[in-house]
Design a protein around this motif. Structure first.
Motif, mmCIF file in Angstrom:
data_model
loop_
_atom_site.group_PDB
_atom_site.id
_atom_site.type_symbol
_atom_site.label_atom_id
_atom_site.label_comp_id
_atom_site.label_asym_id
_atom_site.label_seq_id
_atom_site.Cartn_x
_atom_site.Cartn_y
_atom_site.Cartn_z
ATOM 1 N N SER A 231 20.824 -4.339 -6.212
ATOM 2 C CA SER A 231 21.286 -4.880 -4.933
ATOM 3 C C SER A 231 20.646 -6.241 -4.640
ATOM 4 O O SER A 231 20.628 -7.116 -5.502
ATOM 5 N N LEU A 232 20.089 -6.425 -3.449
ATOM 6 C CA LEU A 232 19.499 -7.718 -3.092
ATOM 7 C C LEU A 232 18.453 -8.160 -4.107
ATOM 8 O O LEU A 232 18.233 -9.359 -4.320
ATOM 9 N N MET A 233 17.806 -7.196 -4.744
ATOM 10 C CA MET A 233 16.735 -7.529 -5.684
ATOM 11 C C MET A 233 17.254 -8.254 -6.924
ATOM 12 O O MET A 233 16.489 -8.899 -7.636
ATOM 13 N N VAL A 234 18.569 -8.189 -7.168
ATOM 14 C CA VAL A 234 19.150 -8.970 -8.268
ATOM 15 C C VAL A 234 18.963 -10.455 -7.962
ATOM 16 O O VAL A 234 18.578 -11.243 -8.834
ATOM 17 N N LYS A 235 19.202 -10.819 -6.712
ATOM 18 C CA LYS A 235 19.020 -12.237 -6.317
ATOM 19 C C LYS A 235 17.560 -12.647 -6.502
ATOM 20 O O LYS A 235 17.268 -13.738 -6.992
ATOM 21 N N LYS A 236 16.663 -11.750 -6.083
ATOM 22 C CA LYS A 236 15.226 -12.064 -6.200
ATOM 23 C C LYS A 236 14.831 -12.170 -7.676
ATOM 24 O O LYS A 236 14.024 -13.018 -8.053
ATOM 25 N N ALA A 237 15.399 -11.303 -8.484
ATOM 26 C CA ALA A 237 15.077 -11.317 -9.916
ATOM 27 C C ALA A 237 15.592 -12.602 -10.567
ATOM 28 O O ALA A 237 14.931 -13.179 -11.443
ATOM 29 N N LEU A 238 16.748 -13.058 -10.126
ATOM 30 C CA LEU A 238 17.298 -14.302 -10.682
ATOM 31 C C LEU A 238 16.442 -15.505 -10.284
ATOM 32 O O LEU A 238 16.236 -16.428 -11.075
ATOM 33 N N GLU A 239 15.921 -15.471 -9.048
ATOM 34 C CA GLU A 239 14.986 -16.527 -8.615
ATOM 35 C C GLU A 239 13.744 -16.506 -9.502
ATOM 36 O O GLU A 239 13.260 -17.554 -9.954
ATOM 37 N N ALA A 240 13.234 -15.286 -9.719
ATOM 38 C CA ALA A 240 12.032 -15.131 -10.549
ATOM 39 C C ALA A 240 12.298 -15.627 -11.969
ATOM 40 O O ALA A 240 11.442 -16.282 -12.583
ATOM 41 N N ALA A 241 13.515 -15.346 -12.470
ATOM 42 C CA ALA A 241 13.863 -15.752 -13.841
ATOM 43 C C ALA A 241 13.830 -17.270 -13.993
ATOM 44 O O ALA A 241 13.407 -17.795 -15.035
ATOM 45 N N GLU A 242 14.251 -17.975 -12.945
ATOM 46 C CA GLU A 242 14.209 -19.451 -12.964
ATOM 47 C C GLU A 242 12.776 -19.942 -13.097
ATOM 48 O O GLU A 242 12.473 -20.821 -13.918
ATOM 49 N N ILE A 243 11.917 -19.352 -12.269
ATOM 50 C CA ILE A 243 10.503 -19.748 -12.277
ATOM 51 C C ILE A 243 9.886 -19.453 -13.646
ATOM 52 O O ILE A 243 9.171 -20.274 -14.225
ATOM 53 N N LEU A 244 10.211 -18.261 -14.170
ATOM 54 C CA LEU A 244 9.640 -17.838 -15.450
ATOM 55 C C LEU A 244 10.164 -18.697 -16.602
ATOM 56 O O LEU A 244 9.435 -18.956 -17.575
ATOM 57 N N ALA A 245 11.409 -19.148 -16.477
ATOM 58 C CA ALA A 245 11.987 -19.996 -17.528
ATOM 59 C C ALA A 245 11.169 -21.273 -17.672
ATOM 60 O O ALA A 245 10.896 -21.738 -18.784
#
Lengths: 322, 320
Positions: free
Chosen positions: A209-223
């Motif tokens: 759910s909403l955590m998909v958006k948060k995970a995608l934000e995190a993925a950007e930072i981690l990239a």
């Protein structure tokens, strides 16, 4: 066309009501008011009072009557307003809905959908903010859908309404106003199929759910930090698409589960247990859970935000695996 | 009211059948053929035989755990019913649901819950279909005096009343919720009928040991519901002859009162009526009972000899 998650859900209902006159909508404040988030606006005007009805504040009767209606061939798409209120009808959902066919035989089927708004929404407090999917994951017989985007919400709700099985459909309040391109032409998304929201090679994040958006934000930072993240949205928590998740784990060998419900006994608890049982040899480290703290969600907004996962917490969790 | 012979014999046959089904069930349970618990409905048969004499094709039913033999009154075969009660593959759910779920949709049965009251609103829900189809069918929703204290009963009645749905709620007042007498579970004397005013529904109270009285009271309410005038409550007063479950020795109640109630045997009352009015002869009564006995014995044998489902079949019927 750019549509909000809220509009996409409303459109899915209207399209299915046009497709099949057995589809009916009832629940708390759905008719004239169009539901407290505006999701069902326009349905009364288009379909009339026989197809959409306000109910009294009676969750057990809303769910119970949906069982009766579905048993005899209607396709109720009902609404309980807040997902928190599903607990008022816990017995009806857990015992009755999930088991009705099993208990009474193959002559019985329950084509019904229960829509609910869940999740934190900046100060709604401990009784209007819960993510309760995991409570129902324990019950055999339920289909549990928790979409993270407008496109998915529409396609999944249409499939849910067409399904001959009872579906719990959890909508995140913070997603209602998020927009996404929605095709003009009709489409559905099959239940029970996960979606890879971002491809990556170093770690798999399963987010809901909403955590998909948060995970995608995190993925950007981690990239930027050189870690390639694959983000998987199960979309349907039950039945769970193990194939997609396991294939990803075979590639990344690291897993983080992100959910907004409490950590203890949550979605992550189940997925971590299942993954270590079935994929132990593929894992390079423990399955890490990022979830809400085990406290009633505080009313104070600063403390509310402190209690639920965010991109930063996800980044920290992922980094712990390297 | 005058009745045809066919009608009277049908009511008697339903009573005798239900009594015998319940007796056979107690017997089978004592022999260890029925798993779990059974909840004998002996003494309460007239509530079903009387109310169900008012039905028409297309009506729907939500029965309860007591007496589960009501499923055969509604047309489920003895083979299916005993098989389900005995947990066999030849039951309606193949023994997955069991005694509290003997049900066939083709007979208008909506299914029912072992968690009492949670199924109350199933009736109003099915009534939405009747309204959509614009027929004069109705839904019969049975519940007990004990269940009347549960919240979902209130919610279901309120919803049915607000939406003016064609539902007859039938309160089988057998006076006990397990061990608790209704006077300790309800602040009003009539937990069904007295609460009807709170929903703006009509109601009737009837002697639940007199099948014809039950029929007449039901018919008045049902005729009104079929005209589109909304739901109603019938409260039928009877007495639970046996314990809540087999093995319950009922230490919480006065055996003398139980004996008095058992003299008001609904099957015998109807039998006497038929004989006194010379509707049937003793031979005809015997023939009816002999036939029921033969058929049920055969069905029990069939169920007994039927296989159980296998371990890999337990997952069937979870999802459609």
């Amino acid at each position: 066309m750019l549509k909000t998650y809220a509009q996409a859900i409303g459109d899915a209902m209207k399209e299915e009501m046009r497709n099949d006159d057995n589809v009916i909508v009832f629940g708390e404040d759905v008719a004239e008011f169009g539901n407290i988030f505006g999701i069902t606006r326009g349905i009364l005007e288009e379909f009339g009072p026989d197809r959409i009805k306000n109910t009294p504040i009676s969750e057990t009767a809303i769910v119970g009557s949906a069982i009766g209606a579905a048993t005899v061939g209607l396709r109720p798409c009902i609404e309980l307003m807040y997902a928190d209120f599903a607990l008022v009808a816990f017995s009806e959902i857990y015992h009755s809905i999930g088991k009705w066919r099993f208990l009474h035989g193959p002559e019985y089927k329950l084509p019904l959908v229960i829509r609910m708004a869940m999740g934190s929404s900046f100060g709604a407090g401990a009784e209007h903010s819960n993510c309760v999917e995991s409570l129902f994951m324990h019950a055999p017989g339920l289909t549990i859908v928790s979409p993270s985007s407008a496109y998915d919400a529409k396609g999944l709700l249409k499939s849910a309404i067409r399904s001959d099985n009872p579906v719990l459909f959890f909508e995140h309040k913070q997603l209602y106003q998020t927009k996404e391109e929605i095709p003009e032409e009709e489409y559905t998304i099959p239940l029970g199929v996960a979606d890879i929201k971002r491809e990556g090679t170093d770690v798999t994040i399963i987010a809901v759910s909403l955590m998909v958006k948060k995970a995608l934000e995190a993925a950007e930072i981690l990239a930027e930090k050189g870690i390639s993240v694959e983000v998987i949205d199960p979309r349907t928590l039950a039945p769970f698409d193990k194939d997609t998740v396991f294939e990803s784990i075979r590639k990344t060998h690291r897993v983080v589960v992100v959910e907004e419900s409490h950590k203890t006994g949550g979605i992550g608890a189940e997925l971590a247990a299942m993954i270590q049982e079935e994929m132990y040899d593929e894992l390079d480290g423990p399955v890490v859970r990022v979830a809400s703290l085990d406290v009633p969600l505080p009313y104070n907004i600063e403390m509310e935000l402190h209690s639920i996962p965010n991109a930063e917490k996800i980044v920290t969790a992922v980094e712990s695996l390297f | 009211m005058t009745y045809s012979k066919d009608f009277l014999v049908k009511v008697y046959r339903d009573l005798a059948e239900l009594r015998m089904f319940e007796e056979k069930l107690v017997e089978a349970y004592a022999q260890g053929k029925v798993p779990g618990h059974i909840h004998s409905g002996m003494g309460e048969e007239a509530v079903y035989a009387g109310t169900l004499a008012t039905t028409k094709d297309g009506d729907y039913y939500k029965i309860t755990h007591r007496p589960v033999g009501a499923a055969v009154t509604l047309g489920v075969s003895y083979e299916t019913a005993f098989s389900e009660a005995m947990g066999k593959s030849t039951g309606n759910s193949g023994g997955r649901g069991g005694i509290n779920h003997i049900s066939e949709l083709s007979k208008g049965m909506l299914g029912f819950s072992g968690s009492l009251g949670c199924d109350a609103a199933v009736g109003p829900g099915a009534a939405l279909k009747i309204k959509k189809d614009k027929t004069d069918n109705i839904v019969y929703v049975y519940y007990g005096d004990g269940t009347s204290s549960r919240g979902p009963i209130h919610e279901a009645m309120n919803l049915a009343a607000v939406w003016k749905l064609p539902v007859l709620f039938i309160c089988q007042n057998n006076q006990f919720g397990i061990s608790t007498h209704i006077s300790r579970g309800s602040s009003v004397e009539n937990p069904g009928a007295d609460r009807a005013a709170g929903y703006g529904m009509p109601s009737k109270i009837v002697d639940g040991t007199d099948a014809l009285a039950v029929y007449e009271a039901t018919k008045e309410l049902v005729d009104d519901i079929r005209k589109g005038n909304g739901p109603a409550i019938l409260e039928a007063k009877a007495y639970r002859w046996r314990g809540h479950f087999e093995g319950d020795q009922t230490p919480y109640r006065d055996a003398k009162i139980t004996e008095e109630w058992m003299k008001k045997d609904c099957v015998k009352i109807m039998e006497k009526y038929l004989l006194d009015k010379k509707v049937v002869t003793e031979d005809e009564i015997k023939a009816i009972n002999d036939e029921l006995n033969d058929e049920m014995n055969k069905a029990i044998e069939f169920a007994d000899n039927s296989p159980a489902i296998t371990a890999d079949e337990i997952y069937d019927n979870i999802y459609a």
